[in-house]
Design a protein around this motif. Structure first.
Motif, mmCIF file in Angstrom:
data_model
loop_
_atom_site.group_PDB
_atom_site.id
_atom_site.type_symbol
_atom_site.label_atom_id
_atom_site.label_comp_id
_atom_site.label_asym_id
_atom_site.label_seq_id
_atom_site.Cartn_x
_atom_site.Cartn_y
_atom_site.Cartn_z
ATOM 1 N N UNK A 73 0.959 -1.085 0.003
ATOM 2 C CA UNK A 73 0.027 -0.046 -0.103
ATOM 3 C C UNK A 73 0.858 1.121 0.027
ATOM 4 N N UNK A 74 0.433 2.165 -0.574
ATOM 5 C CA UNK A 74 0.984 3.693 -0.367
ATOM 6 C C UNK A 74 0.448 4.279 0.776
ATOM 7 N N UNK A 75 1.310 5.024 1.544
ATOM 8 C CA UNK A 75 0.999 5.773 2.621
ATOM 9 C C UNK A 75 0.421 7.071 2.527
ATOM 10 N N UNK A 76 -0.660 7.455 3.331
ATOM 11 C CA UNK A 76 -1.534 8.310 3.452
ATOM 12 C C UNK A 76 -0.866 9.792 3.063
ATOM 13 N N UNK A 77 0.261 9.748 3.847
ATOM 14 C CA UNK A 77 1.137 11.191 3.605
ATOM 15 C C UNK A 77 1.643 11.350 2.085
ATOM 16 N N UNK A 78 2.007 10.131 1.783
ATOM 17 C CA UNK A 78 2.453 10.229 0.155
ATOM 18 C C UNK A 78 1.119 10.398 -0.762
ATOM 19 N N UNK A 79 0.190 10.016 -0.433
ATOM 20 C CA UNK A 79 -1.168 10.548 -1.270
ATOM 21 C C UNK A 79 -1.177 11.787 -1.235
ATOM 22 N N UNK A 80 -1.127 12.263 0.126
ATOM 23 C CA UNK A 80 -1.286 13.898 0.043
ATOM 24 C C UNK A 80 -0.498 14.846 -0.485
ATOM 25 N N UNK A 81 0.832 14.126 -0.661
ATOM 26 C CA UNK A 81 1.769 15.000 -1.320
ATOM 27 C C UNK A 81 1.553 14.835 -2.657
ATOM 28 N N UNK A 82 1.278 13.635 -3.245
ATOM 29 C CA UNK A 82 0.844 13.442 -4.686
ATOM 30 C C UNK A 82 -0.441 14.413 -5.093
#
Lengths: 382, 81
Positions: free
Chosen positions: A310-319
């Protein structure tokens, strides 16, 4: 090594009776050969004729002990049997008897070895114990001094593991080219594991923290025991049918035997054949199963499998923030382009105009363009 | 390009919203549309991005146990060592 003979009168006796034997005895290796033993026995029968001769119990016992401790077989041996009479006194040493139908063997595990023991020994347990045979002189009892123990049959299991691994490897089931990339943002995450194990909770907690957007499908299956292989295969099939984007196949730690279902050929083949990418997280860091080799990705633990899939929530927010900036940029660039086009057209118009009033045609008073696009236009067209 | 008939952003999943946002960015980068259209796309894109942010903040993992059918075998919970 000849001290035994020196401590008693046997040595001098032999020297007297069989002078030609003397040089042999002096240089004799520790172990007596059969003919020499026969000579001694013969002598002992005749002993009363000459002089009283006896070994002390200590001498004989020490001699036997040295015999045992210098024997190649006895000083490095695996013995299988069933544990009985296990005792754990406060000294920390463990005493038990290893027996089978016809014989019994006393065993000792010194405290230091007992502490390192992976297997919790119990009465009735069938085990293979490793150590050396020696003699406890005080009791005149020989015993096995154990430094390692495993479940009976584990040695065979390991051989079976290596054999199957070689065969499947030769078939190409573990080839790196077979490994597929995992989906970057799996919508449906399939989990095949025991519904009651801690491994499931570990994985769900990790997914909750990292990637709460996902939908999780839990396919319960036994992860040890005879019925486990078929249940695991069925669970993988169910998750495939239900449209999982990635499958986590996991189990908590255990002995080689506990993890055996993950070395079952049917399970390994099902993992290799799965249409959905599979991430394994079986046992601990140091445990490797054949499923690990067949999987698209091997994680050291169940939690690790959830992280890798899974991707991390923080990475998704950055994306997301990055994409939002692209949106702004694309829109403003579009405005920019249009303004430049307009500017150019106006320029052409003016060049072709019979009148010479550029200010009037472009940028009427009070309509100053604002913001970043306007600034760019001003820079580009002073 | 015309704006395709779209659902209100409140009904979109994260995946749908993010995918549409990415396609809007691509469309704007091509700059083929009329000015009002690109403005509409831009506004929709902002709504989509906000929707994505809200979903990330509020999402709760959905967990569902599925039935594993075993041919000829009773279903059993597994002990774990």
């Amino acid at each position: 090594m000849l001290s035994i003979y020196k401590n008693c009168s046997l040595h001098s006796l032999l020297a007297r009776v069989l002078p030609n034997l003397q040089p042999q005895i002096k240089t004799a290796p520790f172990r007596l050969t059969l003919p020499r033993k026969a000579v001694i026995l013969n002598l002992m029968e005749q002993i009363p004729l000459f002089t009283p001769l006896s070994l002390t119990v200590s001498d004989l016992t020490r001699y036997l002990r040295q015999l045992m401790e210098s024997d190649d077989v006895l000083r490095d041996v695996w013995v299988q049997g069933e544990i009985s009479n296990i005792a754990r006194p406060s000294s920390g040493h463990i005493y038990f008897t290893l027996k089978d139908q016809n014989a019994a063997l006393k065993c000792v595990i010194w405290k230091t070895n007992a502490l390192r023991l992976r297997l919790p020994l119990q009465n009735g347990m069938a085990v293979e114990a490793h150590g050396y045979i020696s003699l406890y002189e005080r009791d005149g009892a020989y015993q096995l001094y154990v430094d390692a123990a495993r479940m009976a049959g584990e040695g065979l299991l390991y051989q079976e593991f290596m054999r199957l691994k070689a065969r499947l490897e030769a078939e190409g089931l573990f080839d790196p080219e077979r490994k597929r990339a995992l989906p970057a943002r799996p919508r449906r995450i399939g989990i095949a594991t025991s519904p009651t194990g801690a491994a499931l909770q570990d994985m769900l907690n990790t997914l909750r923290r990292r990637y709460p957007l996902a939908e999780v499908l839990v396919a319960p299956c036994a992860v040890q025991g005879e019925e486990a292989p078929l249940q695991i295969v069925a669970a993988l099939g169910a998750l495939d049918r239900l449209g999982a984007d990635v499958i986590l196949l996991a189990r908590g730690g255990g002995s080689l035997e506990d993890l055996w279902a993950f070395n079952d050929e049917r399970v390994v083949r099902a993992v290799a054949a799965s249409r959905v990418p599979v991430v394994t997280g079986v046992g601990h860091e140091t445990d490797f199963t054949l499923c690990d080799f067949a999987a698209d990705l091997r994680a050291p633990t169940p939690t690790g499998a959830a992280v890798l899939a899974t991707p991390d929530k923080t990475d998704l927010l950055n994306e997301l923030n990055g994409t939002l900036r692209l949106l702004d940029g694309a829109f403003l660039d579009g405005l920019d382009l249009r303004r430049r086009g307009l500017h150019e057209t106006v320029g052409q118009l003016e060049r072709n105009s019979p009148r010479d009033d550029r200010q009037r045609a472009f940028a009427p008073a009070g309509a100053q363009p604002a913001g970043r696009a306007a600034a760019r236009i001003r820079r580009g067209h002073p | 390009m015309t704006i395709p008939a779209t659902k209100p952003v409140e009904e979109l999943s994260y995946e749908e919203a993010f995918a549409e946002l990415e396609s809007i960015v691509a469309a704007l980068e091509n700059s083929q549309q009329a000015l009002e259209e690109s403005l509409a796309l831009f506004e929709r894109g902002q709504l989509l991005a906000r929707r994505c942010g809200e979903l990330l903040d509020s999402a709760e993992l959905r967990v569902q146990q599925v039935n594993v059918r075993l041919p000829g075998l009773p279903e059993q919970d597994a002990p774990e060592g």
